[in-house]
Design a protein around this motif. Structure first.
Motif, short mmCIF file in Angstrom:
data_model
loop_
_atom_site.label_atom_id
_atom_site.label_comp_id
_atom_site.label_asym_id
_atom_site.label_seq_id
_atom_site.Cartn_x
_atom_site.Cartn_y
_atom_site.Cartn_z
N SER A 154 -2.66 -1.51 1.27
CA SER A 154 -1.81 -2.55 1.34
C SER A 154 -1.13 -2.73 -0.21
CB SER A 154 -2.46 -3.85 1.40
OG SER A 154 -3.04 -4.07 2.71
N SER A 168 1.19 0.03 -0.73
CA SER A 168 2.51 -0.36 -0.28
C SER A 168 3.47 -1.26 -0.70
CB SER A 168 2.20 -0.85 1.14
OG SER A 168 3.31 -1.38 1.88
N PHE A 169 2.48 -2.26 -1.62
CA PHE A 169 3.17 -3.30 -2.52
C PHE A 169 4.05 -2.79 -3.60
CE2 PHE A 169 0.10 -6.77 -1.10
CZ PHE A 169 0.97 -7.02 0.06
N ASN A 179 8.85 -8.00 5.40
CA ASN A 179 8.48 -6.56 5.69
C ASN A 179 6.86 -6.33 5.80
OD1 ASN A 179 11.05 -5.84 6.45
ND2 ASN A 179 11.42 -4.79 4.37
N ARG A 180 6.36 -7.07 4.91
CA ARG A 180 4.59 -6.77 4.81
C ARG A 180 4.06 -7.96 5.33
NH1 ARG A 180 7.36 -3.41 2.80
NH2 ARG A 180 6.52 -1.80 1.45
#
Length: 68
Positions: free
Chosen positions: A14, A17-18, A35-36
């Motif tokens: 996560s 990804s961020f 999107n998250r």
């Protein structure tokens, strides 16, 4: 103590990804949030700051030239 510092693979995934999304110069924070799986941008920004210590804008400004 480092032995008490354990990160789950989900947490790391996560965070990566961020970071990748934030560093995209033309990415809009509301789109990143959506999107998250966040329902609003403000909540996303608070969570990002809690995870990283920076707001998304601060993070992008400080680290955009690093080249993740």
């Amino acid at each position: 103590m480092l032995s008490n510092f354990i990160l789950s693979t989900d947490y790391l995934s996560s965070l990566i990804s961020f970071i990748g999304a934030i560093l995209q110069k033309h990415a809009v924070y509301s789109a990143i949030a959506h999107n998250r799986g966040f329902s609003d941008q403000s909540y996303f920004c608070r969570e990002f700051k809690e995870l990283s210590g920076f707001t998304p804008s601060e993070f992008r400004h400080l680290f955009s030239d690093v080249g993740f």
